[in-house]
Write an enzyme that holds these catalytic residues in place. Structure first.
Site, PDB file in Angstrom:
ATOM      1  N   THR A  86      -6.312   9.716  -3.704  1.00 61.88           N
ATOM      2  CA  THR A  86      -7.436  10.647  -3.861  1.00 61.88           C
ATOM      3  C   THR A  86      -8.246  10.615  -2.566  1.00 61.88           C
ATOM      4  O   THR A  86      -9.345  10.078  -2.533  1.00 61.88           O
ATOM      5  CB  THR A  86      -8.328  10.267  -5.060  1.00 61.88           C
ATOM      6  OG1 THR A  86      -8.730   8.887  -4.937  1.00 61.88           O
ATOM      7  CG2 THR A  86      -7.617  10.447  -6.374  1.00 61.88           C
ATOM      8  N   PHE A 152      -8.611  -2.479  -8.934  1.00 61.60           N
ATOM      9  CA  PHE A 152      -9.584  -3.029  -7.984  1.00 61.60           C
ATOM     10  C   PHE A 152      -8.907  -3.792  -6.852  1.00 61.60           C
ATOM     11  O   PHE A 152      -9.541  -4.601  -6.185  1.00 61.60           O
ATOM     12  CB  PHE A 152     -10.569  -3.949  -8.714  1.00 61.60           C
ATOM     13  CG  PHE A 152     -11.323  -3.263  -9.816  1.00 61.60           C
ATOM     14  CD1 PHE A 152     -12.490  -2.578  -9.546  1.00 61.60           C
ATOM     15  CD2 PHE A 152     -10.846  -3.273 -11.117  1.00 61.60           C
ATOM     16  CE1 PHE A 152     -13.186  -1.916 -10.553  1.00 61.60           C
ATOM     17  CE2 PHE A 152     -11.532  -2.624 -12.140  1.00 61.60           C
ATOM     18  CZ  PHE A 152     -12.702  -1.942 -11.858  1.00 61.60           C
ATOM     19  N   PHE A 253     -18.725 -10.899   1.215  1.00 64.93           N
ATOM     20  CA  PHE A 253     -19.086  -9.542   1.665  1.00 64.93           C
ATOM     21  C   PHE A 253     -20.421  -9.493   2.388  1.00 64.93           C
ATOM     22  O   PHE A 253     -21.122  -8.490   2.374  1.00 64.93           O
ATOM     23  CB  PHE A 253     -19.008  -8.526   0.514  1.00 64.93           C
ATOM     24  CG  PHE A 253     -17.631  -7.931   0.424  1.00 64.93           C
ATOM     25  CD1 PHE A 253     -16.554  -8.718   0.039  1.00 64.93           C
ATOM     26  CD2 PHE A 253     -17.385  -6.619   0.788  1.00 64.93           C
ATOM     27  CE1 PHE A 253     -15.271  -8.203   0.013  1.00 64.93           C
ATOM     28  CE2 PHE A 253     -16.103  -6.094   0.774  1.00 64.93           C
ATOM     29  CZ  PHE A 253     -15.053  -6.899   0.378  1.00 64.93           C
ATOM     30  N   ALA A 256     -21.303  -9.819   8.780  1.00 71.26           N
ATOM     31  CA  ALA A 256     -21.775  -8.742   9.652  1.00 71.26           C
ATOM     32  C   ALA A 256     -20.750  -8.517  10.755  1.00 71.26           C
ATOM     33  O   ALA A 256     -19.915  -9.379  11.028  1.00 71.26           O
ATOM     34  CB  ALA A 256     -23.124  -9.129  10.250  1.00 71.26           C
ATOM     35  N   CYS A 264     -10.493   3.199   1.270  1.00 68.61           N
ATOM     36  CA  CYS A 264     -11.265   3.203   0.014  1.00 68.61           C
ATOM     37  C   CYS A 264     -12.766   3.311   0.214  1.00 68.61           C
ATOM     38  O   CYS A 264     -13.358   4.325  -0.120  1.00 68.61           O
ATOM     39  CB  CYS A 264     -10.946   1.946  -0.798  1.00 68.61           C
ATOM     40  SG  CYS A 264      -9.249   1.908  -1.360  1.00 68.61           S
ATOM     41  N   LYS A 267     -14.441   6.604   1.939  1.00 67.84           N
ATOM     42  CA  LYS A 267     -14.281   7.876   1.213  1.00 67.84           C
ATOM     43  C   LYS A 267     -14.848   7.765  -0.203  1.00 67.84           C
ATOM     44  O   LYS A 267     -15.328   8.755  -0.761  1.00 67.84           O
ATOM     45  CB  LYS A 267     -12.827   8.340   1.201  1.00 67.84           C
ATOM     46  CG  LYS A 267     -11.832   7.432   0.499  1.00 67.84           C
ATOM     47  CD  LYS A 267     -11.223   8.047  -0.733  1.00 67.84           C
ATOM     48  CE  LYS A 267     -10.180   7.140  -1.335  1.00 67.84           C
ATOM     49  NZ  LYS A 267     -10.060   7.162  -2.764  1.00 67.84           N
ATOM     50  N   LYS A 327      -8.633  -4.126   8.592  1.00 66.71           N
ATOM     51  CA  LYS A 327      -8.966  -5.511   8.261  1.00 66.71           C
ATOM     52  C   LYS A 327      -7.694  -6.334   8.427  1.00 66.71           C
ATOM     53  O   LYS A 327      -6.601  -5.764   8.494  1.00 66.71           O
ATOM     54  CB  LYS A 327      -9.517  -5.628   6.841  1.00 66.71           C
ATOM     55  CG  LYS A 327      -8.496  -5.313   5.760  1.00 66.71           C
ATOM     56  CD  LYS A 327      -9.050  -5.661   4.397  1.00 66.71           C
ATOM     57  CE  LYS A 327      -7.976  -5.620   3.342  1.00 66.71           C
ATOM     58  NZ  LYS A 327      -8.458  -5.962   2.020  1.00 66.71           N
ATOM     59  N   ARG A 334      -6.196   3.597   8.285  1.00 67.71           N
ATOM     60  CA  ARG A 334      -7.031   4.706   7.811  1.00 67.71           C
ATOM     61  C   ARG A 334      -8.499   4.363   8.050  1.00 67.71           C
ATOM     62  O   ARG A 334      -8.963   3.298   7.675  1.00 67.71           O
ATOM     63  CB  ARG A 334      -6.790   4.966   6.320  1.00 67.71           C
ATOM     64  CG  ARG A 334      -5.475   5.671   6.049  1.00 67.71           C
ATOM     65  CD  ARG A 334      -5.229   5.828   4.570  1.00 67.71           C
ATOM     66  NE  ARG A 334      -5.039   4.530   3.918  1.00 67.71           N
ATOM     67  CZ  ARG A 334      -4.958   4.360   2.592  1.00 67.71           C
ATOM     68  NH1 ARG A 334      -5.100   5.384   1.786  1.00 67.71           N
ATOM     69  NH2 ARG A 334      -4.757   3.166   2.080  1.00 67.71           N
TER      70      ARG A 334
HETATM   71  C1  UDX Z   1     -11.626  -2.270  -1.324  1.00 69.40           C
HETATM   72  C2  UDX Z   1     -12.174  -3.054  -2.542  1.00 69.40           C
HETATM   73  O1  UDX Z   1     -12.422  -4.412  -2.172  1.00 69.40           O
HETATM   74  C3  UDX Z   1     -11.185  -3.004  -3.684  1.00 69.40           C
HETATM   75  O2  UDX Z   1     -11.698  -3.691  -4.807  1.00 69.40           O
HETATM   76  C4  UDX Z   1     -10.948  -1.545  -4.009  1.00 69.40           C
HETATM   77  O3  UDX Z   1     -10.065  -1.423  -5.080  1.00 69.40           O
HETATM   78  C5  UDX Z   1     -10.419  -0.820  -2.793  1.00 69.40           C
HETATM   79  O4  UDX Z   1     -11.352  -0.950  -1.725  1.00 69.40           O
HETATM   80  P1  UDX Z   1      -9.875  -2.801   0.620  1.00 69.40           P
HETATM   81  O5  UDX Z   1     -10.149  -1.427   1.150  1.00 69.40           O
HETATM   82  O6  UDX Z   1      -8.471  -3.298   0.556  1.00 69.40           O
HETATM   83  O7  UDX Z   1     -10.472  -2.949  -0.862  1.00 69.40           O
HETATM   84  O8  UDX Z   1     -10.681  -3.795   1.588  1.00 69.40           O
HETATM   85  P2  UDX Z   1     -11.865  -4.870   1.481  1.00 69.40           P
HETATM   86  O9  UDX Z   1     -11.296  -6.218   1.524  1.00 69.40           O
HETATM   87  O10 UDX Z   1     -12.789  -4.545   0.360  1.00 69.40           O
HETATM   88  O11 UDX Z   1     -12.587  -4.596   2.880  1.00 69.40           O
HETATM   89  C6  UDX Z   1     -13.128  -3.318   3.170  1.00 69.40           C
HETATM   90  C7  UDX Z   1     -13.718  -3.248   4.552  1.00 69.40           C
HETATM   91  O12 UDX Z   1     -14.939  -3.981   4.612  1.00 69.40           O
HETATM   92  C8  UDX Z   1     -12.846  -3.813   5.679  1.00 69.40           C
HETATM   93  O13 UDX Z   1     -12.895  -2.923   6.786  1.00 69.40           O
HETATM   94  C9  UDX Z   1     -13.487  -5.140   6.010  1.00 69.40           C
HETATM   95  O14 UDX Z   1     -13.273  -5.504   7.350  1.00 69.40           O
HETATM   96  C10 UDX Z   1     -14.963  -4.824   5.738  1.00 69.40           C
HETATM   97  N1  UDX Z   1     -15.777  -6.014   5.421  1.00 69.40           N
HETATM   98  C11 UDX Z   1     -15.502  -6.758   4.319  1.00 69.40           C
HETATM   99  C12 UDX Z   1     -16.849  -6.350   6.234  1.00 69.40           C
HETATM  100  O15 UDX Z   1     -17.114  -5.683   7.239  1.00 69.40           O
HETATM  101  N2  UDX Z   1     -17.614  -7.436   5.911  1.00 69.40           N
HETATM  102  C13 UDX Z   1     -17.371  -8.192   4.808  1.00 69.40           C
HETATM  103  O16 UDX Z   1     -18.125  -9.162   4.581  1.00 69.40           O
HETATM  104  C14 UDX Z   1     -16.277  -7.846   3.988  1.00 69.40           C
END
Ligand code: UDX
Length: 433
Positions: A86, A152, A253, A256, A264, A267, A327, A334
């Site tokens: 999506t 999730f 999370f 910084a 995800c 968007k 990451k 993406r």
């Molecule tokens: C995310 C959600 O965690 C997941 O539950 C959902 O279903 C899909 O979206 P994902 O996109 O795989 O999962 O990545 P995630 O581990 O959540 O990280 C997202 C982004 O945040 C990454 O670019 C990561 O580098 C950034 N991030 C994460 C930070 O900048 N700081 C943090 O402390 C944690």
């Protein structure tokens, strides 16, 4: 139990393999012939630790089969998962639901027995209701129930997140069979004590969107504090550690740095704002615009810092970018913050060499004009600055000394606050965060 998974991208391929792992007989439907052929041969077309082994095992055993046929899908089972993408609509904030809609339009007319369709894709609130109305129009003398069972999973931890999730969520209309079926499908997971929240479809849709909006907000919160720290000369990492000890806040999370990207969070917060606007509740989510703004400023700041480190101009400079995936433990580029920064720096006149342990092929497709190096040292050769933009272990553990020997100027910019500053400084580097 027999079941069909519609769409075999990151979400669907993982879900299909994990359902087979739980002992179910699974048919995966993928409409793109190339992807389908790869998966049918037991190969995963993206990087996800552990998935290739699991997929191959279940393809070989015959518990997981792959097809492109909705006719076959309709015959195979009475439970169908929707796991199609999506994405964000081009030039708009809202989600593009064409693949979800197409799945219903293709599948339902083929059904000859009562069926349960469980949506896993992230959708705007109200989608299950709309699809239920449409499915009733398309169904031929049978009952088609639509419920939402959001996913999730994080890329890089997709298998663990699917087999041992923090919680299972189901949004179903009263009187249906969705809860009974889900209790059978996830019996092994539920037996381990996984919380199971059963609600109505709009609530389940909003659980997913709220979770991602909260995670994005948490990241932008600490990045907003980082902006103040820059101005005040304070240390955002120490603040994250200190506030993270408060159990009400939590340390996760709160890293910084360059901010969030991927398929995800960016968007999903935009689609959430768009949907709230359609529902007349735009004001409630106006803070998400700022969450997005803070996040995008991180990318701009990284470009500005690099230019400053290079003496005020990027023209004719050589910049090494370590990390291209959005990451670590993923080859997904993406909306990758790292590639966004790489592209901006190149547009300002620098030559940019990128290295990533897994995302090189995907990066080349998106940004063919950047230079791609086969190793860290090749990327850093004659560099005026080295930027670490994805916190891969390879970069965290990097020995600063041999890198110093190949660069032109020993400037390292730690875009993910992941390096050991003392180690780099004691090896002669100008260290910038
Ligand atoms: C995310 C959600 O965690 C997941 O539950 C959902 O279903 C899909 O979206 P994902 O996109 O795989 O999962 O990545 P995630 O581990 O959540 O990280 C997202 C982004 O945040 C990454 O670019 C990561 O580098 C950034 N991030 C994460 C930070 O900048 N700081 C943090 O402390 C944690």
């Amino acid at each position: 139990m027999r079941m069909v998974v519609l769409g075999l991208g990151y979400l669907g391929a993982t879900h299909a393999a994990c359902m087979a792992e739980l002992g179910h007989e699974v048919l995966g439907i993928e409409i793109m012939p190339e992807k389908r052929a790869q998966l049918a041969a037991g190969q995963v077309p993206f990087y996800e630790p552990g998935l290739p082994d699991m997929l191959k095992r279940h393809i070989d055993s015959g518990r997981l089969t792959i097809s492109g046929s909705y006719v076959e899908a309709a015959k195979f089972a009475d439970v169908f998962f929707i796991a199609v993408g999506t994405p964000q609509k081009k030039g708009e904030y809202s989600a593009d639901l064409q693949y979800v809609d197409a799945a219903i339009e293709e599948l339902v007319p083929q059904l000859t027995r009562n069926a349960l369709i469980l949506g896993k894709s992230t959708v705007p609130v109200g989608t299950a209701e709309r699809l239920t109305t449409r499915a009733q129009e398309l169904a031929k003398d049978i009952d088609v129930e639509i419920a939402w069972n959001p996913e999730f999973l994080r890329e890089g931890y997709a298998i663990a997140d699917t087999l041992k999730p923090d919680r299972l969520v189901l949004g179903a209309y009263p009187g249906g069979r969705a809860e009974t079926f889900c209790r059978q499908i996830y019996a092994a997971t539920l037996a381990e004590g996984t919380p199971f929240i059963v609600a109505d479809p709009p609530t389940a849709e909003l659980v997913k969107t709220s979770a991602n909006a909260f995670l994005a907000t948490k990241i932008s919160f600490i990045n907003a504090i980082a902006e103040v720290c820059d101005a005040a000369g304070a240390d955002v990492q120490a603040i994250a550690e200190a506030i993270g000890y408060d159990a009400r806040i939590g340390r996760k999370f709160l890293n910084a740095g360059l901010g969030f990207g991927g398929g995800c969070l960016p968007k999903d917060i935009r689609a959430f704002m768009a949907r709230a606007g359609e529902l007349g509740a735009a004001e409630a989510l106006s803070f998400l615009r700022e969450v997005d703004n803070v996040n995008m400023r991180r990318r701009q700041r990284m470009v500005d810092i690099t230019r400053e480190v290079c003496g005020g101009t990027l023209l004719g400079k050589r910049i090494a970018i370590l990390g291209a995936a959005f990451k670590p433990e993923s080859d997904d580029v993406r909306d990758s913050p790292a590639l966004n920064v790489a592209g901006q720096i190149q547009l300002q006149g620098a030559s940019v060499a990128v290295y990533d342990p897994k995302a090189m092929e995907n990066s080349r497709k998106v940004f063919p004009t950047l230079d791609y190096a086969g190793t860290v040292l090749d990327a850093c050769d004659q560099a005026d600055a080295v930027l670490v933009l994805t916190e891969w272990r390879e970069f965290v553990d990097l020995d600063p000394l041999p890198v110093r020997d190949v660069v032109r100027c020993a400037n390292v910019i730690d875009g993910r606050m992941c390096l050991d500053k003392n180690r780099w400084v004691s090896n002669g580097w100008n260290f910038v965060v």
